[in-house]
Scaffold this active site. Structure first.
Site, PDB file in Angstrom:
ATOM      1  CG  HIS A 159      -9.974  -4.192   8.337  1.00  0.00           C
ATOM      2  ND1 HIS A 159      -8.615  -4.161   8.104  1.00  0.00           N
ATOM      3  CD2 HIS A 159     -10.549  -4.559   7.155  1.00  0.00           C
ATOM      4  CE1 HIS A 159      -8.387  -4.508   6.841  1.00  0.00           C
ATOM      5  NE2 HIS A 159      -9.533  -4.746   6.250  1.00  0.00           N
ATOM      6  CE1 TYR A 210     -12.905   1.200   2.265  1.00  0.00           C
ATOM      7  CE2 TYR A 210     -11.354   0.407   0.627  1.00  0.00           C
ATOM      8  CZ  TYR A 210     -11.836   0.394   1.912  1.00  0.00           C
ATOM      9  OH  TYR A 210     -11.273  -0.417   2.850  1.00  0.00           O
ATOM     10  NE  ARG A 233      -3.438  -5.203   4.285  1.00  0.00           N
ATOM     11  CZ  ARG A 233      -2.705  -4.762   3.267  1.00  0.00           C
ATOM     12  NH1 ARG A 233      -1.489  -4.265   3.488  1.00  0.00           N
ATOM     13  NH2 ARG A 233      -3.168  -4.810   2.033  1.00  0.00           N
ATOM     14  CE  LYS A 259      -3.834  -8.898   3.536  1.00  0.00           C
ATOM     15  NZ  LYS A 259      -5.201  -9.154   3.034  1.00  0.00           N
ATOM     16  NE  ARG A 272      -6.504  -1.885   5.317  1.00  0.00           N
ATOM     17  CZ  ARG A 272      -5.542  -1.684   4.409  1.00  0.00           C
ATOM     18  NH1 ARG A 272      -4.601  -0.780   4.645  1.00  0.00           N
ATOM     19  NH2 ARG A 272      -5.521  -2.364   3.289  1.00  0.00           N
ATOM     20  CG  HIS A 293      -6.279  -2.595  -1.644  1.00  0.00           C
ATOM     21  ND1 HIS A 293      -7.429  -1.823  -1.634  1.00  0.00           N
ATOM     22  CD2 HIS A 293      -6.230  -3.191  -0.424  1.00  0.00           C
ATOM     23  CE1 HIS A 293      -8.037  -1.956  -0.466  1.00  0.00           C
ATOM     24  NE2 HIS A 293      -7.334  -2.777   0.280  1.00  0.00           N
TER      25      HIS A 293
END
Length: 304
Positions: A244, A279, A151, A175, A247, A270
Site C-alpha cells: 500500500h 492525496y 491493490r 472492490k 500504491r 475509488h
C-alpha cells in the site's frame, strides 16, 4: 409478526446478505462481524436487551464508552457505518422499523496521511541487485504496483489473460467486483516480460495467475507483503516497504505532476472522490515544505 426470526440470528442473516447480494470479500465480512460484536459487547454493560430495543440514546452512550476506552474516531466511524447498514437490512426485511444509528456521529480524530516514498527512494528501491528468478518476480510485482497503482489483492488475483502486453494495459477486478483498465509503464512492462520467461519454468500446475511461488502455487497477499518488506530492508529504504505504500506513492506522484484528481480516482478505483482527496493533503504538505525552505519571508530565524 409470526415469521420474525430470533434476534440471535440477525447478524448471520445480514452477513449472508452482504456475501450473496453485495459480493463483499471474506475480509470485509469479518470487519462487519467484528464491529457489530464489539458494539454488542459494549451494550451488554448498558443492560442491552437486543437489537430491537436499541435506541439512539443508548447507542450514543455505547459509542462514548468505546471512545473513552481508546477506540479511535476512525474505528468508531466504521463501526457506526456497519451499524447503519445492519439496521437498513433489518428495515428492508421488515424485522424492525427504525435505524438508531442514522443521527449518531463518531468523534472526530486526526486524519492519518498515507506513508509514501519520494521519487528518489522509489528509484533506489526498484533497482534490482541481481537477475535471480525470485528477484525478477519480486521486482516485477513492485514495478507493477507502482506503475499501475494496484491493490495487493488485485496483484495476487491478476491472471495472464487479464494483461495485454502489446497494448501495455491490464484489467483488474477491484472492490465491489468493479473492473477497470490500467496502463502499464515501460519499466514495469520490461520487468514483467523478464519475469514471464521465468514463470514458465515455475508453472508446473499450468495456473493462470501471473505471480507464482517457487513451488508453482499462486502467491498470497501475506507472501507479497513479506517479500516487499525483505527488499525494503535489504536495500536500506527509509521506513517499512509494503504494497500500500507503493500504491500511495503512485497516487501522490501522479497527482503532484498532473493535478488531475478525477484521473487519479479512476486509476485507483475509488468509488468516492473524497477517498482520493487525501492525496491533495500530501501534495500541500510538499508545497509547504518547499515554501518554508525557499521563501525569504517564510524562513524561521535560527536564533531569537
Amino acid at each position: 409478526m409470526s415469521d420474525l426470526p430470533d434476534e440471535s440470528s440477525w447478524v448471520d442473516a445480514f452477513l449472508r446478505h452482504l456475501h450473496s447480494e453485495r459480493q463483499l470479500s471474506p475480509h470485509t465480512l469479518q470487519h462487519y462481524r467484528r464491529d457489530l460484536q464489539k458494539l454488542a459487547e459494549q451494550l451488554q454493560e448498558l443492560q442491552f436487551a437486543g437489537w430491537m430495543s436499541l435506541n439512539e440514546k443508548r447507542l450514543r452512550q455505547a459509542i462514548a464508552m468505546l471512545h473513552g476506552n481508546g477506540l479511535s474516531g476512525r474505528s468508531l466511524h466504521r463501526l457506526l457505518s456497519a451499524t447503519r447498514t445492519f439496521y437498513h437490512f433489518l428495515n428492508r426485511e421488515g424485522w424492525i422499523d427504525k435505524n438508531p444509528a442514522l443521527a449518531v456521529q463518531a468523534p472526530k480524530s486526526g486524519r492519518r496521511l498515507p506513508a509514501t516514498l519520494d521519487p528518489d527512494q522509489v528509484s533506489q528501491l526498484l533497482t534490482p541487485p541481481n537477475d535471480e528468478p525470485i528477484t525478477l518476480r519480486d521486482f516485477a510485482m513492485m514495478e507493477l504496483i507502482y506503475s499501475s497503482g494496484l491493490r495487493v489483492s488485485e496483484l495476487v488475483s491478476l491472471r495472464i489473460q487479464m494483461m495485454d502486453l502489446g497494448d501495455a494495459s491490464l484489467r483488474v477486478i477491484g472492490k465491489g467486483q468493479k473492473v477497470r483498465v490500467l496502463p502499464i509503464g515501460l519499466p514495469a512492462l520490461n520487468a514483467l516480460k523478464q519475469w514471464l520467461v521465468v514463470r514458465e519454468l515455475w508453472n508446473k500446475y499450468h495456473l493462470p495467475e501471473v505471480f507464482l511461488g517457487q513451488r508453482g502455487r499462486p502467491l498470497t497477499t501475506r507472501s507479497v507483503e513479506q517479500r516487499l518488506a525483505h527488499w525494503g530492508e535489504y536495500l536500506g529504504t527509509q521506513g517499512r516497504v509494503y504494497p500500500h505504500r507503493l500504491r500511495h506513492s503512485f497516487a501522490s506522484h501522479l497527482l503532484e505532476s498532473s493535478q488531475d484528481l478525477r484521473a487519479v480516482q479512476e486509476l485507483l478505483g475509488h468509488s468516492d472522490i473524497s477517498t482520493t482527496q487525501i492525496y491533495t493533503h500530501l501534495d500541500f504538505q510538499h508545497l509547504m515544505q518547499v515554501y518554508e525552505q525557499s521563501h525569504p519571508r517564510a524562513r524561521r530565524k535560527s536564533r531569537d
